[in-house]
Design an enzyme around this catalytic site. Sequence first.
Site, PDB file in Angstrom:
ATOM      1  N   SER A 123     -24.731  65.731  37.611  1.00  0.00           N
ATOM      2  CA  SER A 123     -24.147  64.939  38.612  1.00  0.00           C
ATOM      3  C   SER A 123     -24.593  63.390  38.637  1.00  0.00           C
ATOM      4  O   SER A 123     -25.822  63.234  38.285  1.00  0.00           O
ATOM      5  CB  SER A 123     -24.553  65.621  39.987  1.00  0.00           C
ATOM      6  OG  SER A 123     -24.647  64.734  41.025  1.00  0.00           O
ATOM      7  N   TYR A 147     -31.149  68.121  46.270  1.00  0.00           N
ATOM      8  CA  TYR A 147     -29.911  68.330  44.984  1.00  0.00           C
ATOM      9  C   TYR A 147     -30.068  67.588  43.764  1.00  0.00           C
ATOM     10  O   TYR A 147     -29.831  68.395  42.730  1.00  0.00           O
ATOM     11  CB  TYR A 147     -28.570  68.059  45.989  1.00  0.00           C
ATOM     12  CG  TYR A 147     -27.550  68.078  44.948  1.00  0.00           C
ATOM     13  CD1 TYR A 147     -27.091  69.471  44.455  1.00  0.00           C
ATOM     14  CD2 TYR A 147     -26.591  67.000  44.411  1.00  0.00           C
ATOM     15  CE1 TYR A 147     -25.885  69.610  43.568  1.00  0.00           C
ATOM     16  CE2 TYR A 147     -25.723  67.195  43.831  1.00  0.00           C
ATOM     17  CZ  TYR A 147     -25.216  68.281  43.063  1.00  0.00           C
ATOM     18  OH  TYR A 147     -24.443  68.588  42.308  1.00  0.00           O
ATOM     19  N   LYS A 151     -30.817  68.897  39.596  1.00  0.00           N
ATOM     20  CA  LYS A 151     -30.141  68.590  38.358  1.00  0.00           C
ATOM     21  C   LYS A 151     -30.712  68.021  37.640  1.00  0.00           C
ATOM     22  O   LYS A 151     -30.595  68.211  36.148  1.00  0.00           O
ATOM     23  CB  LYS A 151     -28.896  67.791  38.943  1.00  0.00           C
ATOM     24  CG  LYS A 151     -27.945  68.206  39.642  1.00  0.00           C
ATOM     25  CD  LYS A 151     -27.010  69.391  39.217  1.00  0.00           C
ATOM     26  CE  LYS A 151     -26.122  70.005  39.972  1.00  0.00           C
ATOM     27  NZ  LYS A 151     -25.101  71.108  39.144  1.00  0.00           N
TER      28      LYS A 151
END
Length: 335
Positions: A123, A147, A151
């Site tokens: 991402s 989040y 990643k």
Amino acid sequence: MILVTGGAGYVGSHACVELLNAGQQVVVFDNFCNSNSASLDRVQKICGKSLIAVEGDIRDQAAIESVLIKYGCTAVLHFAGLKSVQDSVTNPLEYYDNNVIGSHRLLRAMQNTGVNRIIFSSSATVYGNPQFLPYTEDHPLNAINPYGRTKLVIEDMLRDQYASDSKWSIGILRYFNPVGAHESGLIGEDPVGVPNNLVPFVAQVAIGRRERLNIWGNDYDTPDGTGVRDYIHVMDLADGHVSALRLLDAPKCFAVNLGTGSGSSVLDVVRAFEKVSGRRVPYDFKPRRPGDIDSYYAATAHAFELMGWKATRTLETMCADHWRWQSANPNGYSG
């Protein structure tokens, strides 16, 4: 045979279409916690080809090893993971458990079964606040929410694994903002509960499931004061995975942005959606949310140089395809 973790999800299901159309055989491994198995039935209908679906959790290493061996998988496309920035702030341990530990178990299973080719769904959140724009792949990596940090940890695991065993071949694809749906209207984004992303929320307002859109901030340093993001059609994104997969024949480890290279504001998206749907999307301006930034968008030259890939679909096409999906499936797959 390609193992697709999280293959019933939004991006995963569209990638399955492109894989099948490219002549690949596919086995999907998904626990359906934020997806619907009906998407896989529709993928097969679109392609006129079959795939194999196995229900399981990526934290179950033995189950993954069993699937890799049983179906003779030669590569993995790894989509499985929780994906809400806001939810990750509230439930960080759940995100580290599912995303990081799950990916670790997946890599262990691959190592134990001799499968060493993987495409990872990363991402743009790994970049954090922009030090310059557009984001190039060598922009400093400084994720600012749980989040994004999950990643980044997974990216680091992959880079470390390659450094320790150069027989691996690893593609890290950094998504910007996937939107749209397959042109058939049979598969698309079907968020559980209140959508976290802009376009699904706009579509639910247009279809009448929600009354109004909240726009978080109208005083950003952008042309119309609303936040600017790089929106990419999910089918362009899916095509990027097939292009990346072709590079895995020889050992390597690479990271590329998958975006359009230009930004659209929240109001740009609203106007485009109103145009293609013929529906009004009423909205209210609300205060900025903590952590939101003015704008970000991708540098895309590296993806073209490395893979011969670039996004081709416009914002209007993205909105039109999403509206086709939403109109045909007003309540998503459950309808």
